[in-house]
Design a protein around this motif. Structure first.
Motif, mmCIF file in Angstrom:
data_model
loop_
_atom_site.group_PDB
_atom_site.id
_atom_site.type_symbol
_atom_site.label_atom_id
_atom_site.label_comp_id
_atom_site.label_asym_id
_atom_site.label_seq_id
_atom_site.Cartn_x
_atom_site.Cartn_y
_atom_site.Cartn_z
ATOM 1 N N LYS A 6 31.179 9.483 -4.004
ATOM 2 C CA LYS A 6 32.292 9.801 -3.111
ATOM 3 C C LYS A 6 32.044 9.136 -1.774
ATOM 4 C CE LYS A 6 33.395 14.473 -4.691
ATOM 5 N NZ LYS A 6 33.195 15.875 -4.319
ATOM 6 N N ASN A 15 24.862 16.331 -3.586
ATOM 7 C CA ASN A 15 25.034 17.723 -4.012
ATOM 8 C C ASN A 15 24.729 17.820 -5.490
ATOM 9 O OD1 ASN A 15 25.898 18.434 -1.500
ATOM 10 N ND2 ASN A 15 28.072 18.477 -2.026
ATOM 11 N N GLU A 63 26.764 14.842 -7.248
ATOM 12 C CA GLU A 63 27.808 14.215 -6.447
ATOM 13 C C GLU A 63 27.119 13.543 -5.270
ATOM 14 O OE1 GLU A 63 31.767 16.838 -6.955
ATOM 15 O OE2 GLU A 63 30.128 17.782 -5.885
ATOM 16 N N ILE A 64 27.275 12.260 -5.205
ATOM 17 C CA ILE A 64 26.551 11.510 -4.189
ATOM 18 C C ILE A 64 27.543 10.910 -3.205
ATOM 19 C CG2 ILE A 64 24.813 9.746 -3.785
ATOM 20 C CD1 ILE A 64 23.995 9.976 -6.670
ATOM 21 N N GLY A 65 27.324 11.169 -1.934
ATOM 22 C CA GLY A 65 28.196 10.623 -0.909
ATOM 23 C C GLY A 65 27.617 9.328 -0.366
ATOM 24 N N ASP A 84 24.529 11.654 1.326
ATOM 25 C CA ASP A 84 24.730 13.052 0.967
ATOM 26 C C ASP A 84 24.570 13.208 -0.542
ATOM 27 O OD1 ASP A 84 25.394 15.675 1.104
ATOM 28 O OD2 ASP A 84 27.569 15.355 1.237
#
Ligand SMILES: *[C@@H]1O[C@H](CO)[C@@H](O)[C@H](O)[C@H]1NC(C)=O
Length: 552
Positions: A198, A174, A162-164, A172
Motif C-alpha cells: 500500500k 502490519n 500489509e506493507i506500506g 510501515d
C-alpha cells in the motif's frame, strides 16, 4: 548505562575521539533501505517467547513451524551484539518482492504429530509471541489461542502482511493473524501468507514512531522527577559549598581554576559516545552491545591510567595484580553471570545460548585489545602521575580512631549515603527496567542524560558531606567515600526485587535467575560507577581542605 571506567583526562579523551572516528560502523545488510520494483525483500524470523518476559526468548524455529520453499537469499544478517544476545535471524522462506502483491497462498505444511502438538500447546498456554523483521521493522504476532475452558488449542496459520511503501522505501508493516486451526494430533496444518503493498504517507524517518508509546513515557512524570532531583541538587550543592566556605574561608577563589579543562573534555567525549550509541539504536538490534564492548575497550587505557596512578600514589607494590583486576573485573563479572545464565538457558533449551565462536571473539578482545591498552595506560599512569603528591606532610603511622556515636560509624554513613542518589534516579529506573523487561521501546534519552548528570552531582555532594562528617569525627579512612556512593547499588537492587514482584509476571527458576542475574550485574556496574565518581569527588575535596591547612 554502562559506566565508563575511570575519568578520562585530556590525552585519553583525544585518543578516544580518534578511535571513534576510525571506527568502522557495523552495518546491517538492509542498510540502504531502498528497493527497486520486484527486488527481494527478506522476512527474517527472530524469536518466540512468553509475552510477560521479553528477555526470555527461543529461536522461532524451536517451535515446530515449517519453512517456506524459497531457499537462496542474497545476504545474511549478523552483528557481534546480536550473536552475544543469542539472536540469530533466520530466513522465513517466504517469497516477497517489493511492490509485488501475493495472493493468499500456502507456503508449507506442518505434519502435526503428538510431540509437535505438545510443543505448540505449551507455547499457547504460556502466551507465546513471535517476532519477525522486515527491512529492520519489527513485527509481532501471537502463536495461538486457547478456548475459555482451556481444553482446545488453536494455531493461527495465516499471516496477512500489509506493507506500506513511500517511494522506494518501506515505511510501515502490519501483520494480521487469521486462519484459526484446532490442534489435533496426526493432522496436517497448512501455513499460508499473503502480501499487500500500500502506498503510505509516513516519512521514512518517522517510521519507528508508531512503536513508541508516549502515554507510557509521559513527559510530565519525567519533568516532575527531574524538578525534584534538581531541588535536591541545589540543596546539596549549597551544603557542600557551605562546608567548603567554612573550611576555606580565606582564599576561596584561588582553587577554582585548575581542572576545569579536564572536566569539559570529559563531558564532551561522553556525550559523543552517547549520541553515537543512540543514533544507531533504533535500526540496529544488538549494536548497543557491540558499542558497549567497543567503548569499554576504547576507554581501557583511561582505566589503566587512573588505576595505575592511583595505586602507585597510595604506595601499592603489586601493580601487575592491580592491573589485571582493573582490566578484567567488569568483563569477568559480566561473563561469569552470562555463563551462569547460559547454563540454565541450555538446560531450558532457550535461544539465549551464546555461540562458541562469539565467546572466543569476546575473549580475544579481552586479551589482545583491552589488556594491552590497559597495560599502556597503567605504565603511563605510574610514570606520569605516580608520585605521591599529598598536599601536606603525611604521618607514616596511622592514628588510632577515637570512639564515636553510633550514627558516625562508617557502616551507618555508608548505608545512608546511597539513599539520596537512589532517590534521584529511581523514577527513571522504572522506565529503564520496563523497557528492558517488557515490550516498551525506550526513547527518552534526553531525560536519561539529565538524570545521569544529576546522579553524578548528587553522588559527589553526598560523599563529600559524608566524608566531612567522618573527618570531623577524626575518621580519615577514605574507602568510606567509595562505599557510601556505591551503596546506591544496594538500593537499586532492592528496588529490582520490588519491581520483580509487583510489576512483572515472571515465574519459574529460569526467569527468576535470569532476572536477578542481570539485575545484579547492572547494580554492581552502577555501584562501581557511583563509587568511582564519589571517590574522585571526595579526593578532590579532601585535597583542597588540606592544601588550605598547609597554607594556614
Ligand atoms: C497499519 O495499521 C495502521 C493502524 O490500524 C494504519 O493506520 C496503517 O495505514 C496500516 N498500514 C498498512 C500498510 O496497512
Amino acid at each position: 548505562m554502562r559506566p565508563l571506567p575511570g575519568a578520562p583526562g585530556v590525552a585519553a579523551a583525544a585518543a578516544l575521539w580518534l578511535l571513534l572516528l576510525l571506527l568502522p560502523r557495523a552495518r546491517a545488510d538492509e542498510h540502504e533501505h531502498t528497493y527497486q520494483d520486484k527486488e527481494e525483500v527478506v522476512l527474517w524470523m527472530n524469536t518466540v517467547g512468553p509475552y510477560h518476559n521479553r528477555q526470555e526468548t527461543y529461536k522461532y524455529f524451536s517451535l515446530p513451524f515449517c519453512v517456506g520453499s524459497k531457499r537462496s537469499i542474497s545476504h545474511y544478517h549478523e552483528t557481534l551484539g546480536e550473536a552475544l544476545q543469542g539472536v540469530e535471524l533466520e530466513f522465513s522462506g517466504l517469497d516477497i518482492k517489493f511492490k509485488d502483491d501475493v495472493m493468499p497462498a500456502t507456503y508449507c505444511e506442518i505434519d502435526l504429530d503428538k510431540e509437535k502438538r505438545d510443543a505448540f500447546v505449551y507455547a499457547i498456554k504460556n502466551h507465546y509471541w513471535y517476532q519477525m523483521y522486515i527491512d529492520d521493522l519489527p513485527i509481532w504476532g501471537i502463536v495461538g489461542e486457547a478456548d475459555e475452558n482451556g481444553e482446545d488449542y488453536y494455531l493461527w496459520t495465516y499471516k496477512k502482511l500489509e506493507i506500506g511503501f513511500n517511494g522506494n522505501r518501506i515505511v510501515d508493516v502490519n501483520l494480521t493473524s487469521e486462519g484459526k486451526v484446532k490442534l489435533v494430533p496426526n493432522t496436517k496444518i497448512q501455513m499460508s501468507y499473503s502480501v499487500k503493498w500500500k502506498k503510505s504517507d509516513v516519512k521514512f524517518e518517522d517510521r519507528f514512531d508508531k512503536y513508541l508509546d508516549p502515554s507510557f513515557f509521559q513527559h510530565r512524570i519525567h519533568w516532575f522527577s527531574i524538578f525534584n532531583s534538581f531541588m535536591m541538587v541545589i540543596f546539596l550543592v549549597g551544603l557542600v559549598s557551605m562546608i567548603l566556605m567554612r573550611t576555606l574561608r580565606k582564599d576561596y577563589a584561588r582553587y577554582s581554576k585548575e581542572e576545569e579543562m579536564d572536566d569539559m573534555i570529559f563531558a564532551v567525549s561522553f556525550i559523543v559516545i552517547i549520541v553515537a550509541m543512540i543514533e544507531d539504536l533504533y535500526t540496529e538490534r544488538g549494536s548497543m552491545l557491540s558499542t558497549a564492548i567497543f567503548v569499554y575497550a576504547a576507554t581501557s587505557p583511561v582505566n589503566g591510567y587512573f588505576g595505575g596512578s592511583l595505586y602507585a600514589r597510595q604506595g601499592g607494590r603489586r601493580w601487575i595484580k592491580q592491573m589485571f583486576i582493573g582490566a578484567f573485573l567488569i568483563p569477568a563479572m559480566v561473563c561469569g553471570t552470562a555463563f551462569f545464565i547460559n547454563f540454565i538457558a541450555i538446560y531450558y533449551h532457550a535461544s539465549r545460548a551464546i555461540p562458541f565462536g562469539t565467546m572466543v571473539a569476546v575473549c580475544c578482545i579481552c586479551f589482545f585489545v583491552i589488556l594491552p591498552l590497559n597495560l599502556v595506560g597503567t605504565i603511563l599512569g605510574r610514570n606520569l602521575s605516580g608520585q605521591p603528591n599529598f598536599p601536606c606532610r603525611v604521618n607514616a603511622v596511622p592514628r588510632p580512631i577515637p570512639e564515636k556515636k553510633w550514627f558516625m560509624e562508617p557502616a551507618v554513613i555508608v548505608c545512608l549515603g546511597g539513599i539520596l542518589p537512589f532517590g534521584s534516579i529511581f523514577i527513571e529506573m522504572y522506565f529503564i527496567f520496563t523497557s528492558f523487561w517488557a515490550y516498551k521501546i525506550y526513547y527518552v534519552y534526553g531525560f536519561m542524560m539529565l538524570v545521569l548528570v544529576i546522579l553524578c552531582i548528587v553522588t559527589v555532594c553526598v560523599t563529600i558531606v559524608c566524608t566531612y562528617f567522618l573527618l570531623n569525627a577524626e575518621d580519615y579512612r577514605q574507602w568510606t567515600s567509595f562505599l557510601s556512593a556505591a551503596s546506591t547499588a544496594i538500593y537499586v537492587y532492592m528496588y529490582s526485587f520490588y519491581y520483580y514482584f509487583f510489576k512483572t509476571k515472571m515465574y519459574g527458576l529460569f526467569q527468576t535467575s535470569f532476572y536477578f542475574g542481570y539485575m545484579a550485574v547492572f547494580s554492581t556496574a552502577l555501584g562501581i560507577m557511583c563509587g568511582a565518581i564519589g571517590y574522585m569527588g571526595t579526593s578532590a575535596f579532601v585535597r583542597k581542605i588540606y592544601t588550605n591547612v598547609k597554607i594556614d
